[in-house]
Design a protein around this motif. Structure first.
Motif, mmCIF file in Angstrom:
data_model
loop_
_atom_site.group_PDB
_atom_site.id
_atom_site.type_symbol
_atom_site.label_atom_id
_atom_site.label_comp_id
_atom_site.label_asym_id
_atom_site.label_seq_id
_atom_site.Cartn_x
_atom_site.Cartn_y
_atom_site.Cartn_z
ATOM 1 N N GLY A 90 0.805 -1.213 0.000
ATOM 2 C CA GLY A 90 0.000 0.000 0.000
ATOM 3 C C GLY A 90 0.836 1.259 0.000
ATOM 4 N N PHE A 91 2.048 1.162 -0.503
ATOM 5 C CA PHE A 91 2.945 2.312 -0.521
ATOM 6 C C PHE A 91 3.211 2.720 -1.977
ATOM 7 C CE2 PHE A 91 3.388 0.450 3.629
ATOM 8 C CZ PHE A 91 3.487 1.557 4.469
ATOM 9 N N ALA A 92 4.457 2.941 -2.355
ATOM 10 C CA ALA A 92 4.739 3.514 -3.675
ATOM 11 C C ALA A 92 4.290 2.626 -4.821
ATOM 12 C CB ALA A 92 6.242 3.803 -3.794
ATOM 13 N N GLU A 93 4.128 1.337 -4.554
ATOM 14 C CA GLU A 93 3.705 0.420 -5.615
ATOM 15 C C GLU A 93 2.222 0.577 -5.955
ATOM 16 O OE1 GLU A 93 2.335 -1.773 -2.005
ATOM 17 O OE2 GLU A 93 3.993 -0.433 -2.511
ATOM 18 N N GLN A 94 1.479 1.375 -5.129
ATOM 19 C CA GLN A 94 0.036 1.472 -5.336
ATOM 20 C C GLN A 94 -0.451 2.904 -5.589
ATOM 21 O OE1 GLN A 94 -2.523 -0.759 -2.706
ATOM 22 N NE2 GLN A 94 -1.079 -2.464 -2.558
ATOM 23 N N GLU A 132 12.287 -1.257 -0.976
ATOM 24 C CA GLU A 132 13.617 -0.650 -0.789
ATOM 25 C C GLU A 132 13.535 0.874 -0.703
ATOM 26 O OE1 GLU A 132 16.294 -2.199 -3.749
ATOM 27 O OE2 GLU A 132 16.138 -4.244 -2.991
ATOM 28 N N ALA A 133 12.660 1.357 0.157
ATOM 29 C CA ALA A 133 12.495 2.804 0.306
ATOM 30 C C ALA A 133 13.760 3.475 0.815
ATOM 31 C CB ALA A 133 11.323 3.095 1.257
ATOM 32 N N VAL A 134 14.493 2.803 1.701
ATOM 33 C CA VAL A 134 15.696 3.393 2.294
ATOM 34 C C VAL A 134 16.916 2.509 2.032
ATOM 35 C CG1 VAL A 134 16.802 4.140 4.448
ATOM 36 C CG2 VAL A 134 14.364 4.601 4.056
ATOM 37 N N VAL A 135 16.870 1.272 2.480
ATOM 38 C CA VAL A 135 17.987 0.346 2.288
ATOM 39 C C VAL A 135 17.737 -0.445 0.998
ATOM 40 C CG1 VAL A 135 19.348 -1.512 3.294
ATOM 41 C CG2 VAL A 135 18.248 0.174 4.783
ATOM 42 N N SER A 136 18.697 -0.391 0.104
ATOM 43 C CA SER A 136 18.521 -0.990 -1.221
ATOM 44 C C SER A 136 19.300 -2.282 -1.351
ATOM 45 C CB SER A 136 18.994 -0.010 -2.295
ATOM 46 O OG SER A 136 20.409 0.095 -2.261
ATOM 47 N N ALA A 137 19.107 -2.958 -2.481
ATOM 48 C CA ALA A 137 19.848 -4.189 -2.754
ATOM 49 C C ALA A 137 21.353 -3.951 -2.729
ATOM 50 C CB ALA A 137 19.429 -4.761 -4.105
ATOM 51 N N ALA A 138 21.794 -2.791 -3.181
ATOM 52 C CA ALA A 138 23.231 -2.480 -3.146
ATOM 53 C C ALA A 138 23.743 -2.448 -1.711
ATOM 54 C CB ALA A 138 23.494 -1.149 -3.837
ATOM 55 N N VAL A 169 15.010 -10.285 -13.521
ATOM 56 C CA VAL A 169 13.813 -10.328 -14.358
ATOM 57 C C VAL A 169 13.597 -8.951 -14.997
ATOM 58 C CG1 VAL A 169 12.675 -12.186 -13.103
ATOM 59 C CG2 VAL A 169 12.377 -9.817 -12.334
ATOM 60 N N GLY A 170 12.687 -8.928 -15.961
ATOM 61 C CA GLY A 170 12.374 -7.667 -16.633
ATOM 62 C C GLY A 170 12.731 -7.663 -18.097
ATOM 63 N N HIS A 171 12.733 -8.843 -18.725
ATOM 64 C CA HIS A 171 13.170 -8.942 -20.119
ATOM 65 C C HIS A 171 12.048 -8.679 -21.125
ATOM 66 C CE1 HIS A 171 16.871 -10.408 -18.450
ATOM 67 N NE2 HIS A 171 16.223 -11.364 -17.818
ATOM 68 N N SER A 172 10.825 -8.613 -20.652
ATOM 69 C CA SER A 172 9.711 -8.284 -21.543
ATOM 70 C C SER A 172 9.010 -7.030 -21.036
ATOM 71 C CB SER A 172 8.702 -9.440 -21.607
ATOM 72 O OG SER A 172 7.955 -9.509 -20.406
ATOM 73 N N GLU A 173 8.284 -6.384 -21.933
ATOM 74 C CA GLU A 173 7.559 -5.165 -21.551
ATOM 75 C C GLU A 173 6.516 -5.474 -20.489
ATOM 76 O OE1 GLU A 173 6.564 -1.406 -21.039
ATOM 77 O OE2 GLU A 173 8.241 -2.082 -22.283
ATOM 78 N N ARG A 174 5.832 -6.599 -20.606
ATOM 79 C CA ARG A 174 4.828 -6.955 -19.608
ATOM 80 C C ARG A 174 5.460 -7.153 -18.232
ATOM 81 N NH1 ARG A 174 1.220 -11.821 -21.518
ATOM 82 N NH2 ARG A 174 0.070 -11.219 -19.620
ATOM 83 N N THR A 175 6.630 -7.784 -18.193
ATOM 84 C CA THR A 175 7.316 -7.982 -16.920
ATOM 85 C C THR A 175 7.709 -6.645 -16.308
ATOM 86 O OG1 THR A 175 8.251 -10.011 -17.836
ATOM 87 C CG2 THR A 175 9.159 -9.230 -15.763
ATOM 88 N N ARG A 176 8.200 -5.729 -17.128
ATOM 89 C CA ARG A 176 8.618 -4.429 -16.593
ATOM 90 C C ARG A 176 7.430 -3.666 -16.032
ATOM 91 N NH1 ARG A 176 12.124 -5.110 -20.960
ATOM 92 N NH2 ARG A 176 10.884 -3.909 -22.436
ATOM 93 N N THR A 186 6.941 -3.852 -6.644
ATOM 94 C CA THR A 186 7.772 -3.217 -5.621
ATOM 95 C C THR A 186 8.166 -1.790 -5.998
ATOM 96 O OG1 THR A 186 9.754 -4.209 -6.605
ATOM 97 C CG2 THR A 186 8.722 -5.396 -4.778
ATOM 98 N N SER A 187 7.440 -1.195 -6.930
ATOM 99 C CA SER A 187 7.590 0.222 -7.314
ATOM 100 C C SER A 187 8.921 0.537 -7.976
ATOM 101 C CB SER A 187 7.389 1.157 -6.112
ATOM 102 O OG SER A 187 8.494 1.130 -5.227
ATOM 103 N N GLY A 188 9.674 -0.494 -8.366
ATOM 104 C CA GLY A 188 10.969 -0.236 -8.975
ATOM 105 C C GLY A 188 10.827 0.339 -10.370
ATOM 106 N N PRO A 189 11.659 1.296 -10.729
ATOM 107 C CA PRO A 189 11.632 1.819 -12.092
ATOM 108 C C PRO A 189 12.088 0.768 -13.090
ATOM 109 C CG PRO A 189 13.537 2.674 -10.907
ATOM 110 C CD PRO A 189 12.709 1.921 -9.904
#
Length: 458
Positions: free
Chosen positions: A99-103, A188-194, A241-248, A255-258
C-alpha cells in the motif's frame, strides 16, 4: 549506512503484537524457537502478555530503546506508530504491509514521508512491502513466516530478494545448503539491494550470495560490491527479471521499482562477474554447486555413469547447451577397456558398467578422469531417492564412499549428479555434504550449474 541493527539486533519491538494468528505472533514464536538471546518487546495496548512476554501499551512505555521495531500494522496505521518509534530512538525498522509507492500517488506520498523520517533519524528501513530479514547464525529474525525448526537452516548462502515468495521457495529446502542471511527487501524505500550486497560481501558467515533482482537502484555501488565479492572469492548468483515489456510493467506495480534497460543491466552484471541465471531452478542448482570444497577452474567435465542411455542424453544436452564433455583419447579408451571391459561411445560420459562389476570399475573410472589432462571436473551420475522401491541403500553408500575417497585424493572438484531435478535421498545428501561433496540435480540443470561456475572462474 550502518545495518547491524537490521541484521544483528539485540532487542526487537513487535508493534501490533497479538495473541491472534498474526504476523506479530508468528514473529515472536520464531524468536522463541530460535532461542533469540536478546529482548523481545510486544507492543499492543490490548494485551498484558503475548506468548509469555510482557506486552507494553506503547513504544514510549518500553523499558529500553529497541534496536529495531517491526510494524505488524496495515499501511493506514503505520505512520503514527513509526513517528513514535523514531522519537524513541530506534535504529532500524521493518514494515511488512503493502500500500505504498507500488500502489499510486497516495501510497508514494506515505512512503516518502517515512523515508524522510528515516533519513532525518538515521533509521535503516527494510521494506515496506517486504517479509523482513532472517539471520540463523545470530538466532534472530524479523522475517514474517513462522519458524517451525531451526535444524539445518544455518549455512553459508546469503539471499537478497525483491520478492518474498522467492525467499519462501528457497527456505523450503535445506538439504544441500543453509543460509547465513535471508533478506526480503520489498520496495527498498531506504535500504537498497546495493546496501544489502555490500553488507553480505563483508560478512564472514556468508560465502555465497544469491539474489532475485527486479531493479538495481544504485548501479555503481552494486557493481563495486560485485567486484569486491569477486576479489574475496564469493560467487554472486543473480536472477534478474524484466526482459519483456509486460514484466517491466509488473515490476512497477509489485515493488515500485523503475523499469530499467534489461540488456544494459545484464551487461553490467556479467562485466562485474555476477553469475546470471534465468530461473529459480538454475539459481538453486548453482548455489548447490557452490557448496563443493573445490570449485571448477576449467569447463571440461568428465562424467561417470552406469548407463549408456544417460550418456547419450548428456551428449545431446552438451551439444545444445555448449557443455564441454571432451572424449577420451585413444590411449585412455584402451586403458579403460582393458580395466573394465566394453564401453559405449567415445568414453565421456563414461558408461562404467562395463563387465558388470561396478564396484570394481568405479575406482578405475575415477582414477582415469582424475589423471586426465583433458578434464577439469569429475562428476558421478547416480540416482537415489527417498522411499524408493528398488535398490539397497548400503550399495549406494558403498559407491559414494569410493567417490568420496577419490575426491579427497584429487585436486579436481568432484560432484554427484542426479538425472532429474529436485528429488534425492536426504540421508545420502547429508552424508556427502559433510564430506565436502556437492550434489547437483537434473542432467541439464546440474551440468549447467557446474559450467556456470567454471565460466565464472575463467
Amino acid at each position: 549506512m550502518q545495518l547491524d541493527a537490521l541484521f544483528k539486533p539485540e532487542s526487537i519491538a513487535v508493534i501490533g503484537a497479538s495473541d491472534k494468528l498474526t504476523i506479530g505472533r508468528r514473529l515472536i514464536a520464531t524468536l522463541d524457537r530460535f532461542g533469540f538471546a536478546g529482548s523481545i518487546f510486544p507492543v499492543n495496548p490490548n494485551y498484558e502478555t503475548v506468548l509469555g512476554h510482557t506486552c507494553f501499551p506503547s513504544v514510549a512505555d518500553l523499558p529500553q530503546t529497541p534496536d529495531i521495531a517491526v510494524f505488524c500494522l496495515g499501511s493506514a496505521r503505520v505512520l503514527d506508530a513509526f513517528v513514535a518509534a523514531a522519537e524513541r530512538g530506534m535504529k532500524a525498522a521493518v514494515i511488512y504491509d503493502g500500500g505504498f509507492a507500488e500502489q499510486g500517488d497516495a501510497g508514494r506520498a506515505l512512503q516518502t514521508r517515512i523515508e524522510d523520517i528515516c533519513r532525518e533519524s538515521g533509521i535503516a528501513l527494510c521494506g515496506p512491502n517486504c517479509m523482513g530479514i532472517l539471520n540463523p547464525h545470530h538466532k534472530s529474525a524479523t522475517y514474517m513466516q513462522e519458524l517451525q525448526s531451526p535444524a539445518g537452516l544455518a549455512g553459508n548462502v546469503g539471499i537478497v530478494s525483491q520478492s518474498g515468495a522467492v525467499c519462501i521457495g528457497l527456505l523450503t529446502d535445506t538439504r544441500r545448503f543453509g543460509f547465513s542471511h535471508v533478506v526480503s527487501s520489498g520496495n527498498e524505500a531506504v535500504v537498497s539491494a546495493a546496501d544489502y550486497l555490500e553488507y553480505l560481501v563483508e560478512e564472514s558467515e556468508t560465502q555465497i550470495i544469491g539474489g532475485f533482482i527486479e531493479t538495481i537502484r544504485h548501479k555503481e555501488r552494486f557493481a563495486a560490491a560485485l567486484d569486491r565479492a569477486a576479489a574475496l572469492g564469493k560467487p554472486v548468483v543473480l536472477l534478474k527479471v524484466g526482459h519483456s515489456e509486460r514484466t517491466r510493467r509488473a515490476i512497477v506495480t509489485h515493488t515500485s521499482g523503475p523499469a530499467d534497460d534489461p540488456e544494459a543491466v545484464l551487461e553490467l552484471l556479467r562485466a562485474h562477474r555476477a553469475i546470471v541465471v534465468s530461473d529459480l531452478t538454475e539459481l538453486t542448482e548453482t548455489l548447490a554447486a557452490c557448496q563443493a570444497t573445490k570449485r571448477p577452474t576449467g569447463r571440461r567435465i568428465g562424467v561417470i555413469t552406469s548407463s549408456g542411455g544417460l550418456a547419450e542424453i548428456m551428449l545431446d544436452l552438451a551439444a545444445a547447451n555448449d557443455f564441454q564433455l571432451p572424449p577420451l583419447s585413444a590411449a585412455q579408451r584402451t586403458e579403460i577397456v582393458a580395466g573394465i571391459g566394453f564401453i559405449t561411445g567415445d568414453g565421456n560420459p563414461l558408461d562404467a558398467w562395463g563387465s558388470g562389476m561396478y564396484t570394481a570399475n568405479l575406482p578405475q573410472a575415477l582414477a582415469l578422469f582424475d589423471a586426465s589432462p583433458d578434464h577439469d571436473v569429475v562428476v558421478m551420475c547416480r540416482d537415489n531417492f527417498d522411499g524408493q522401491a528398488f535398490d539397497v541403500p548400503e550399495t549406494a553408500r558403498g559407491y559414494f564412499d569410493l567417490f568420496i575417497a577419490a575426491a579427497e585424493r584429487s585436486r579436481k572438484p568432484h560432484y554427484v549428479l542426479t538425472s532429474r531435478p529436485g528429488i534425492m535421498d536426504r540421508s545420502l545428501v547429508a552424508y556427502l555434504r559433510k564430506r565436502g561433496i556437492a550434489v547437483v540435480s537434473g542432467l541439464r540443470e546440474g551440468l549447467g550449474a557446474i559450467d556456470r561456475l567454471a565460466r565464472n572462474a575463467g
